[in-house]
Write a protein that holds these residues in place. Sequence first.
Motif, mmCIF file in Angstrom:
data_model
loop_
_atom_site.group_PDB
_atom_site.id
_atom_site.type_symbol
_atom_site.label_atom_id
_atom_site.label_comp_id
_atom_site.label_asym_id
_atom_site.label_seq_id
_atom_site.Cartn_x
_atom_site.Cartn_y
_atom_site.Cartn_z
ATOM 1 N N ALA A 187 -19.919 -27.377 -4.891
ATOM 2 C CA ALA A 187 -18.158 -27.819 -4.766
ATOM 3 C C ALA A 187 -17.631 -27.448 -5.882
ATOM 4 O O ALA A 187 -16.202 -26.365 -5.591
ATOM 5 C CB ALA A 187 -18.273 -29.265 -3.716
ATOM 6 N N VAL A 188 -18.147 -27.864 -7.023
ATOM 7 C CA VAL A 188 -17.326 -28.100 -7.868
ATOM 8 C C VAL A 188 -17.085 -26.949 -8.747
ATOM 9 O O VAL A 188 -15.972 -26.135 -8.822
ATOM 10 C CB VAL A 188 -17.914 -28.184 -9.450
ATOM 11 C CG1 VAL A 188 -17.670 -28.456 -10.588
ATOM 12 C CG2 VAL A 188 -17.951 -30.111 -9.044
ATOM 13 N N GLU A 189 -17.973 -25.600 -8.264
ATOM 14 C CA GLU A 189 -18.212 -24.666 -8.679
ATOM 15 C C GLU A 189 -16.981 -23.712 -7.585
ATOM 16 O O GLU A 189 -16.158 -22.966 -8.633
ATOM 17 C CB GLU A 189 -19.605 -23.969 -9.002
ATOM 18 C CG GLU A 189 -19.797 -22.202 -8.786
ATOM 19 C CD GLU A 189 -20.963 -21.785 -9.368
ATOM 20 O OE1 GLU A 189 -21.526 -21.109 -9.570
ATOM 21 O OE2 GLU A 189 -22.078 -22.883 -9.210
ATOM 22 N N LYS A 190 -17.368 -23.850 -7.037
ATOM 23 C CA LYS A 190 -16.290 -22.672 -5.801
ATOM 24 C C LYS A 190 -15.456 -23.271 -5.490
ATOM 25 O O LYS A 190 -14.330 -22.430 -5.903
ATOM 26 C CB LYS A 190 -17.089 -22.733 -5.138
ATOM 27 C CG LYS A 190 -16.284 -22.216 -3.710
ATOM 28 C CD LYS A 190 -16.834 -22.706 -1.881
ATOM 29 C CE LYS A 190 -16.689 -21.452 -0.480
ATOM 30 N NZ LYS A 190 -16.812 -22.061 0.092
ATOM 31 N N TYR A 191 -14.572 -24.640 -6.231
ATOM 32 C CA TYR A 191 -12.770 -24.907 -5.838
ATOM 33 C C TYR A 191 -12.685 -24.824 -7.123
ATOM 34 O O TYR A 191 -11.689 -25.789 -6.871
ATOM 35 C CB TYR A 191 -13.191 -26.177 -5.227
ATOM 36 C CG TYR A 191 -13.749 -25.278 -3.928
ATOM 37 C CD1 TYR A 191 -12.658 -24.794 -2.790
ATOM 38 C CD2 TYR A 191 -14.288 -26.608 -3.425
ATOM 39 C CE1 TYR A 191 -13.290 -24.411 -1.636
ATOM 40 C CE2 TYR A 191 -15.121 -25.912 -2.068
ATOM 41 C CZ TYR A 191 -14.015 -25.001 -1.290
ATOM 42 O OH TYR A 191 -14.617 -24.845 0.419
ATOM 43 N N ALA A 192 -12.698 -25.035 -7.943
ATOM 44 C CA ALA A 192 -12.468 -25.183 -9.063
ATOM 45 C C ALA A 192 -11.394 -26.019 -9.819
ATOM 46 O O ALA A 192 -11.857 -27.132 -9.762
ATOM 47 C CB ALA A 192 -11.665 -23.411 -9.995
ATOM 48 N N LYS A 198 -11.716 -32.971 -8.185
ATOM 49 C CA LYS A 198 -11.842 -33.962 -8.949
ATOM 50 C C LYS A 198 -13.229 -35.426 -8.007
ATOM 51 O O LYS A 198 -13.470 -35.844 -8.159
ATOM 52 C CB LYS A 198 -10.262 -34.382 -8.493
ATOM 53 C CG LYS A 198 -10.199 -35.597 -9.005
ATOM 54 C CD LYS A 198 -8.484 -35.761 -9.062
ATOM 55 C CE LYS A 198 -7.946 -36.573 -7.548
ATOM 56 N NZ LYS A 198 -6.878 -36.716 -7.779
ATOM 57 N N GLU A 199 -12.461 -35.080 -6.490
ATOM 58 C CA GLU A 199 -13.575 -36.182 -5.480
ATOM 59 C C GLU A 199 -14.869 -35.681 -6.135
ATOM 60 O O GLU A 199 -15.753 -36.806 -5.580
ATOM 61 C CB GLU A 199 -12.966 -35.812 -4.223
ATOM 62 C CG GLU A 199 -13.726 -37.656 -3.509
ATOM 63 C CD GLU A 199 -13.236 -36.813 -1.251
ATOM 64 O OE1 GLU A 199 -13.368 -38.131 -1.358
ATOM 65 O OE2 GLU A 199 -12.360 -36.505 -1.554
ATOM 66 N N ALA A 200 -15.175 -34.806 -5.664
ATOM 67 C CA ALA A 200 -16.777 -34.306 -6.018
ATOM 68 C C ALA A 200 -17.339 -34.553 -7.740
ATOM 69 O O ALA A 200 -18.006 -34.921 -7.938
ATOM 70 C CB ALA A 200 -16.975 -32.739 -6.029
ATOM 71 N N LEU A 201 -16.885 -34.402 -8.611
ATOM 72 C CA LEU A 201 -16.874 -35.449 -10.175
ATOM 73 C C LEU A 201 -16.758 -36.291 -10.164
ATOM 74 O O LEU A 201 -17.813 -37.165 -10.567
ATOM 75 C CB LEU A 201 -15.757 -34.242 -10.576
ATOM 76 C CG LEU A 201 -15.421 -33.034 -11.303
ATOM 77 C CD1 LEU A 201 -14.732 -32.421 -12.278
ATOM 78 C CD2 LEU A 201 -17.330 -32.407 -12.581
ATOM 79 N N LEU A 230 -4.955 -33.868 -16.007
ATOM 80 C CA LEU A 230 -4.336 -34.960 -16.168
ATOM 81 C C LEU A 230 -3.971 -36.339 -15.743
ATOM 82 O O LEU A 230 -3.477 -36.549 -14.544
ATOM 83 C CB LEU A 230 -3.052 -33.800 -17.082
ATOM 84 C CG LEU A 230 -4.263 -32.448 -17.949
ATOM 85 C CD1 LEU A 230 -3.210 -32.181 -18.754
ATOM 86 C CD2 LEU A 230 -5.181 -33.200 -19.391
ATOM 87 N N GLY A 231 -3.108 -36.737 -16.606
ATOM 88 C CA GLY A 231 -2.314 -37.665 -16.070
ATOM 89 C C GLY A 231 -3.445 -38.957 -16.057
ATOM 90 O O GLY A 231 -4.330 -39.134 -15.854
ATOM 91 N N ASP A 232 -3.100 -39.870 -14.773
ATOM 92 C CA ASP A 232 -4.190 -41.249 -14.227
ATOM 93 C C ASP A 232 -5.753 -41.180 -14.259
ATOM 94 O O ASP A 232 -6.145 -41.708 -14.233
ATOM 95 C CB ASP A 232 -3.445 -42.048 -13.521
ATOM 96 C CG ASP A 232 -1.917 -42.216 -13.552
ATOM 97 O OD1 ASP A 232 -1.997 -42.781 -14.470
ATOM 98 O OD2 ASP A 232 -1.494 -43.160 -12.956
ATOM 99 N N ASP A 233 -5.859 -39.593 -13.448
ATOM 100 C CA ASP A 233 -7.570 -39.710 -12.546
ATOM 101 C C ASP A 233 -7.665 -39.285 -14.542
ATOM 102 O O ASP A 233 -8.617 -39.504 -14.367
ATOM 103 C CB ASP A 233 -7.032 -38.545 -11.710
ATOM 104 C CG ASP A 233 -6.767 -38.489 -10.776
ATOM 105 O OD1 ASP A 233 -6.704 -39.775 -10.463
ATOM 106 O OD2 ASP A 233 -5.909 -38.100 -9.996
#
Length: 324
Positions: A187-192, A198-201, A230-233
Amino acid sequence: LSAYAGSRYERTSRKGLKDLLADPLKYDEGVITTQMSVDFSSMAEQSDRLFSMLSGISAIDNEKFNRVIVDACALFLTRYPDYDKADKVQNILAAHEGKDYDVAVYEYEKLITVYPGSSLQPDALFAIADVQRTGLKSYEKAAQNYRKVIEQFPLQDITKRAYINLALTESVHLKDYQAALTTLNTAVEKYADDAVTKEALQMLGEIYSKKTKEYAKSVQSYRKLSDIFLGDDGIAALKKAESIATSSMHDYPLVIAIDEQLIRDYPSHELAPEALMNIAEIYEKKLKQKMEAIKAYQRVIEQYPNSKQAKKASSNIRKLEKDS
Protein backbone atom coordinates in the motif's frame (compact mmCIF):
# COMPACT_ATOMS: atom_id res chain seq x y z
CA LEU A 1 -44.56 13.92 1.02
CA SER A 2 -42.54 12.10 -1.63
CA ALA A 3 -44.82 9.58 -3.34
CA TYR A 4 -47.79 11.98 -3.40
CA ALA A 5 -46.12 15.37 -3.52
CA GLY A 6 -48.57 18.27 -3.17
CA SER A 7 -51.47 16.09 -2.04
CA ARG A 8 -54.13 17.28 0.40
CA TYR A 9 -52.39 15.29 3.14
CA GLU A 10 -49.12 17.20 2.89
CA ARG A 11 -49.83 19.49 5.84
CA THR A 12 -50.88 16.55 8.02
CA SER A 13 -47.75 14.64 7.02
CA ARG A 14 -45.48 17.54 7.92
CA LYS A 15 -47.17 17.89 11.30
CA GLY A 16 -46.79 14.17 11.90
CA LEU A 17 -43.06 14.34 11.16
CA LYS A 18 -42.59 17.34 13.44
CA ASP A 19 -44.36 15.51 16.26
CA LEU A 20 -42.06 12.51 15.78
CA LEU A 21 -38.99 14.75 15.85
CA ALA A 22 -39.97 15.91 19.33
CA ASP A 23 -38.94 12.54 20.76
CA PRO A 24 -38.82 9.21 18.86
CA LEU A 25 -36.70 10.54 15.98
CA LYS A 26 -34.94 13.44 17.71
CA TYR A 27 -31.49 11.96 17.01
CA ASP A 28 -32.30 11.86 13.30
CA GLU A 29 -33.68 15.39 13.20
CA GLY A 30 -31.08 16.61 10.70
CA VAL A 31 -31.90 13.95 8.11
CA ILE A 32 -35.69 14.22 8.54
CA THR A 33 -35.63 18.02 8.44
CA THR A 34 -33.62 17.92 5.22
CA GLN A 35 -36.17 15.56 3.66
CA MET A 36 -38.99 17.89 4.66
CA SER A 37 -37.30 20.66 2.68
CA VAL A 38 -36.93 18.66 -0.56
CA ASP A 39 -39.04 19.89 -3.46
CA PHE A 40 -40.52 16.52 -4.46
CA SER A 41 -43.14 18.18 -6.66
CA SER A 42 -40.38 19.19 -9.11
CA MET A 43 -39.78 15.51 -9.92
CA ALA A 44 -42.17 14.22 -12.55
CA GLU A 45 -42.00 10.48 -11.84
CA GLN A 46 -43.12 8.88 -8.60
CA SER A 47 -40.18 6.47 -8.82
CA ASP A 48 -37.75 9.41 -8.84
CA ARG A 49 -39.50 10.98 -5.85
CA LEU A 50 -39.37 7.76 -3.86
CA PHE A 51 -35.74 7.15 -4.81
CA SER A 52 -34.85 10.64 -3.62
CA MET A 53 -36.59 9.95 -0.31
CA LEU A 54 -34.90 6.57 0.16
CA SER A 55 -31.49 8.07 -0.64
CA GLY A 56 -32.11 10.81 1.91
CA ILE A 57 -33.24 8.61 4.79
CA SER A 58 -30.46 6.10 4.08
CA ALA A 59 -28.23 8.36 6.18
CA ILE A 60 -30.21 7.39 9.30
CA ASP A 61 -28.23 5.02 11.50
CA ASN A 62 -30.89 3.86 13.91
CA GLU A 63 -31.39 0.18 14.73
CA LYS A 64 -35.13 0.71 15.28
CA PHE A 65 -35.48 2.41 11.90
CA ASN A 66 -33.50 -0.13 9.87
CA ARG A 67 -36.42 -2.46 9.21
CA VAL A 68 -38.54 0.43 7.94
CA ILE A 69 -35.84 1.36 5.42
CA VAL A 70 -35.28 -2.27 4.38
CA ASP A 71 -39.00 -2.83 3.82
CA ALA A 72 -39.36 0.42 1.88
CA CYS A 73 -36.44 -0.52 -0.37
CA ALA A 74 -37.82 -4.03 -0.94
CA LEU A 75 -41.21 -2.57 -1.89
CA PHE A 76 -39.54 -0.11 -4.26
CA LEU A 77 -37.59 -2.88 -6.03
CA THR A 78 -40.78 -4.93 -6.40
CA ARG A 79 -42.66 -1.95 -7.80
CA TYR A 80 -39.84 -0.65 -10.05
CA PRO A 81 -37.59 -3.63 -10.91
CA ASP A 82 -36.15 -1.92 -14.00
CA TYR A 83 -35.42 1.44 -12.39
CA ASP A 84 -32.08 2.78 -13.61
CA LYS A 85 -30.80 3.25 -10.03
CA ALA A 86 -32.17 0.00 -8.63
CA ASP A 87 -28.64 -1.10 -7.69
CA LYS A 88 -28.37 1.88 -5.35
CA VAL A 89 -31.65 0.94 -3.69
CA GLN A 90 -30.38 -2.62 -3.26
CA ASN A 91 -27.23 -1.19 -1.65
CA ILE A 92 -29.31 0.89 0.79
CA LEU A 93 -31.32 -2.21 1.66
CA ALA A 94 -28.21 -4.30 2.34
CA ALA A 95 -26.57 -1.57 4.41
CA HIS A 96 -29.57 -1.41 6.76
CA GLU A 97 -29.84 -5.10 7.57
CA GLY A 98 -28.10 -4.19 10.81
CA LYS A 99 -27.13 -7.17 12.94
CA ASP A 100 -28.70 -9.68 10.56
CA TYR A 101 -25.19 -10.30 9.27
CA ASP A 102 -25.93 -13.34 7.11
CA VAL A 103 -28.84 -11.53 5.50
CA ALA A 104 -26.68 -8.48 4.87
CA VAL A 105 -24.06 -10.61 3.12
CA TYR A 106 -26.83 -12.23 1.04
CA GLU A 107 -28.20 -8.80 0.01
CA TYR A 108 -24.76 -7.50 -0.97
CA GLU A 109 -24.11 -10.70 -2.94
CA LYS A 110 -27.47 -10.19 -4.62
CA LEU A 111 -26.38 -6.71 -5.70
CA ILE A 112 -23.20 -8.17 -7.22
CA THR A 113 -25.13 -10.91 -9.02
CA VAL A 114 -28.20 -9.02 -10.22
CA TYR A 115 -26.40 -5.81 -11.20
CA PRO A 116 -23.09 -6.97 -12.76
CA GLY A 117 -22.47 -3.59 -14.40
CA SER A 118 -23.06 -1.55 -11.26
CA SER A 119 -20.44 0.95 -10.14
CA LEU A 120 -21.23 -0.26 -6.60
CA GLN A 121 -19.65 -3.69 -7.20
CA PRO A 122 -16.38 -2.89 -5.35
CA ASP A 123 -18.27 -1.24 -2.47
CA ALA A 124 -20.56 -4.26 -2.13
CA LEU A 125 -17.63 -6.69 -2.08
CA PHE A 126 -15.84 -4.51 0.47
CA ALA A 127 -19.01 -4.37 2.60
CA ILE A 128 -19.26 -8.17 2.54
CA ALA A 129 -15.69 -8.41 3.83
CA ASP A 130 -16.42 -5.85 6.55
CA VAL A 131 -19.52 -7.74 7.71
CA GLN A 132 -17.54 -10.99 7.75
CA ARG A 133 -14.75 -9.37 9.76
CA THR A 134 -16.71 -7.32 12.31
CA GLY A 135 -20.05 -9.16 12.46
CA LEU A 136 -19.63 -12.81 11.55
CA LYS A 137 -15.99 -13.06 12.76
CA SER A 138 -15.21 -15.07 9.63
CA TYR A 139 -11.70 -13.72 9.33
CA GLU A 140 -10.39 -15.99 6.58
CA LYS A 141 -13.39 -15.22 4.36
CA ALA A 142 -13.04 -11.51 5.12
CA ALA A 143 -9.37 -11.58 4.11
CA GLN A 144 -10.24 -13.38 0.88
CA ASN A 145 -12.82 -10.76 -0.06
CA TYR A 146 -10.54 -7.82 0.79
CA ARG A 147 -7.98 -9.42 -1.54
CA LYS A 148 -10.65 -9.72 -4.25
CA VAL A 149 -11.36 -5.99 -3.95
CA ILE A 150 -7.64 -5.27 -4.34
CA GLU A 151 -7.23 -7.63 -7.29
CA GLN A 152 -10.44 -6.88 -9.18
CA PHE A 153 -10.73 -3.12 -8.55
CA PRO A 154 -7.16 -1.78 -8.27
CA LEU A 155 -8.09 1.78 -9.29
CA GLN A 156 -11.07 2.34 -6.99
CA ASP A 157 -10.85 4.53 -3.87
CA ILE A 158 -12.40 1.78 -1.74
CA THR A 159 -9.36 -0.37 -2.56
CA LYS A 160 -7.22 1.87 -0.36
CA ARG A 161 -9.36 0.93 2.63
CA ALA A 162 -9.26 -2.70 1.54
CA TYR A 163 -5.48 -2.70 2.04
CA ILE A 164 -5.83 -1.30 5.57
CA ASN A 165 -8.68 -3.60 6.58
CA LEU A 166 -6.90 -6.61 5.10
CA ALA A 167 -3.80 -5.78 7.14
CA LEU A 168 -5.96 -5.39 10.27
CA THR A 169 -7.52 -8.79 9.64
CA GLU A 170 -4.14 -10.40 9.04
CA SER A 171 -2.41 -8.86 12.05
CA VAL A 172 -5.14 -8.54 14.71
CA HIS A 173 -7.30 -11.56 13.96
CA LEU A 174 -5.16 -14.06 12.04
CA LYS A 175 -1.88 -13.13 13.77
CA ASP A 176 -0.12 -13.41 10.41
CA TYR A 177 2.21 -10.47 10.88
CA GLN A 178 4.37 -11.14 7.84
CA ALA A 179 1.31 -11.11 5.59
CA ALA A 180 0.15 -7.85 7.19
CA LEU A 181 3.59 -6.30 6.66
CA THR A 182 3.54 -7.32 3.00
CA THR A 183 0.06 -5.83 2.55
CA LEU A 184 1.02 -2.55 4.21
CA ASN A 185 4.31 -2.18 2.38
CA THR A 186 2.49 -2.76 -0.91
CA ALA A 187 0.00 0.00 0.00
CA VAL A 188 2.83 2.42 0.88
CA GLU A 189 4.58 1.71 -2.41
CA LYS A 190 1.37 2.04 -4.44
CA TYR A 191 -0.16 5.17 -2.92
CA ALA A 192 2.94 7.28 -2.16
CA ASP A 193 1.76 10.37 -0.27
CA ASP A 194 -1.95 9.51 -0.06
CA ALA A 195 -3.59 9.68 3.37
CA VAL A 196 -3.85 5.89 3.43
CA THR A 197 -0.04 5.76 3.34
CA LYS A 198 0.10 7.58 6.66
CA GLU A 199 -2.16 4.97 8.25
CA ALA A 200 -0.18 2.15 6.65
CA LEU A 201 3.14 3.53 7.92
CA GLN A 202 1.72 3.93 11.42
CA MET A 203 0.58 0.31 11.36
CA LEU A 204 3.97 -0.81 10.03
CA GLY A 205 5.70 1.00 12.87
CA GLU A 206 3.44 -0.68 15.43
CA ILE A 207 3.78 -4.19 14.03
CA TYR A 208 7.55 -3.94 13.58
CA SER A 209 8.07 -2.63 17.12
CA LYS A 210 5.50 -4.64 19.09
CA LYS A 211 5.03 -7.89 17.16
CA THR A 212 8.09 -8.78 15.08
CA LYS A 213 10.57 -6.79 17.20
CA GLU A 214 12.25 -5.38 14.09
CA TYR A 215 13.01 -2.07 15.74
CA ALA A 216 15.18 -0.61 12.99
CA LYS A 217 12.38 -1.14 10.45
CA SER A 218 9.89 0.40 12.86
CA VAL A 219 12.06 3.51 13.20
CA GLN A 220 12.45 3.60 9.42
CA SER A 221 8.65 3.50 8.96
CA TYR A 222 8.04 6.35 11.41
CA ARG A 223 10.80 8.47 9.88
CA LYS A 224 9.39 7.88 6.41
CA LEU A 225 6.00 9.01 7.69
CA SER A 226 7.56 12.18 9.08
CA ASP A 227 9.26 12.86 5.74
CA ILE A 228 5.96 12.66 3.83
CA PHE A 229 3.46 14.10 6.31
CA LEU A 230 4.54 17.30 8.03
CA GLY A 231 2.80 18.82 11.05
CA ASP A 232 1.46 17.03 14.11
CA ASP A 233 1.56 13.61 12.42
CA GLY A 234 5.19 14.06 11.45
CA ILE A 235 6.18 15.22 14.92
CA ALA A 236 4.34 12.33 16.60
CA ALA A 237 6.09 9.88 14.26
CA LEU A 238 9.51 11.32 15.10
CA LYS A 239 8.80 11.06 18.83
CA LYS A 240 7.83 7.40 18.43
CA ALA A 241 10.96 6.74 16.41
CA GLU A 242 13.06 8.46 19.08
CA SER A 243 11.43 6.41 21.84
CA ILE A 244 12.10 3.10 20.04
CA ALA A 245 15.68 4.05 19.18
CA THR A 246 16.27 4.95 22.83
CA SER A 247 14.48 2.27 24.84
CA SER A 248 14.52 -0.72 22.50
CA MET A 249 17.67 -0.21 20.41
CA HIS A 250 19.87 1.89 22.69
CA ASP A 251 21.23 3.36 19.46
CA TYR A 252 22.22 6.83 20.64
CA PRO A 253 23.72 8.09 17.36
CA LEU A 254 20.38 7.20 15.77
CA VAL A 255 18.53 9.08 18.53
CA ILE A 256 20.70 12.12 17.81
CA ALA A 257 19.91 11.86 14.08
CA ILE A 258 16.17 11.70 14.80
CA ASP A 259 16.32 14.69 17.18
CA GLU A 260 18.34 16.67 14.63
CA GLN A 261 15.62 15.90 12.08
CA LEU A 262 12.96 17.24 14.45
CA ILE A 263 14.97 20.42 15.07
CA ARG A 264 15.58 20.90 11.35
CA ASP A 265 11.96 20.36 10.31
CA TYR A 266 10.28 22.11 13.27
CA PRO A 267 12.77 24.71 14.61
CA SER A 268 10.03 26.80 16.23
CA HIS A 269 8.15 23.95 17.88
CA GLU A 270 8.19 23.67 21.68
CA LEU A 271 9.77 20.21 21.34
CA ALA A 272 12.79 21.56 19.45
CA PRO A 273 14.72 22.83 22.52
CA GLU A 274 13.87 19.58 24.31
CA ALA A 275 15.29 17.59 21.40
CA LEU A 276 18.47 19.69 21.35
CA MET A 277 18.84 19.30 25.10
CA ASN A 278 18.43 15.54 24.70
CA ILE A 279 21.25 15.53 22.12
CA ALA A 280 23.54 17.35 24.54
CA GLU A 281 22.73 14.96 27.40
CA ILE A 282 23.35 11.93 25.18
CA TYR A 283 26.79 13.26 24.29
CA GLU A 284 27.48 13.90 27.95
CA LYS A 285 26.01 10.87 29.71
CA LYS A 286 25.80 8.10 27.10
CA LEU A 287 28.60 8.73 24.62
CA LYS A 288 30.93 10.47 27.13
CA GLN A 289 31.91 13.10 24.55
CA LYS A 290 32.24 16.22 26.70
CA MET A 291 33.31 18.62 23.94
CA GLU A 292 30.34 17.60 21.76
CA ALA A 293 28.08 17.94 24.78
CA ILE A 294 29.33 21.46 25.44
CA LYS A 295 28.76 22.39 21.78
CA ALA A 296 25.20 21.05 21.94
CA TYR A 297 24.48 22.90 25.20
CA GLN A 298 25.81 26.07 23.58
CA ARG A 299 23.43 25.53 20.66
CA VAL A 300 20.53 25.37 23.15
CA ILE A 301 21.57 28.75 24.60
CA GLU A 302 22.10 30.34 21.18
CA GLN A 303 19.05 28.95 19.39
CA TYR A 304 16.57 29.01 22.28
CA PRO A 305 17.84 31.67 24.73
CA ASN A 306 14.42 32.21 26.35
CA SER A 307 13.64 28.54 26.92
CA LYS A 308 13.79 26.79 30.26
CA GLN A 309 16.35 24.44 28.71
CA ALA A 310 18.77 27.34 28.14
CA LYS A 311 19.21 27.93 31.87
CA LYS A 312 19.91 24.27 32.50
CA ALA A 313 22.32 24.17 29.55
CA SER A 314 24.35 27.03 31.06
CA SER A 315 24.59 25.20 34.37
CA ASN A 316 25.66 21.98 32.63
CA ILE A 317 28.36 23.79 30.65
CA ARG A 318 29.84 25.27 33.84
CA LYS A 319 29.83 21.85 35.48
CA LEU A 320 31.54 20.18 32.51
CA GLU A 321 34.18 22.92 32.26
CA LYS A 322 34.86 22.71 35.96
CA ASP A 323 35.21 18.92 35.84
CA SER A 324 37.61 19.08 32.90
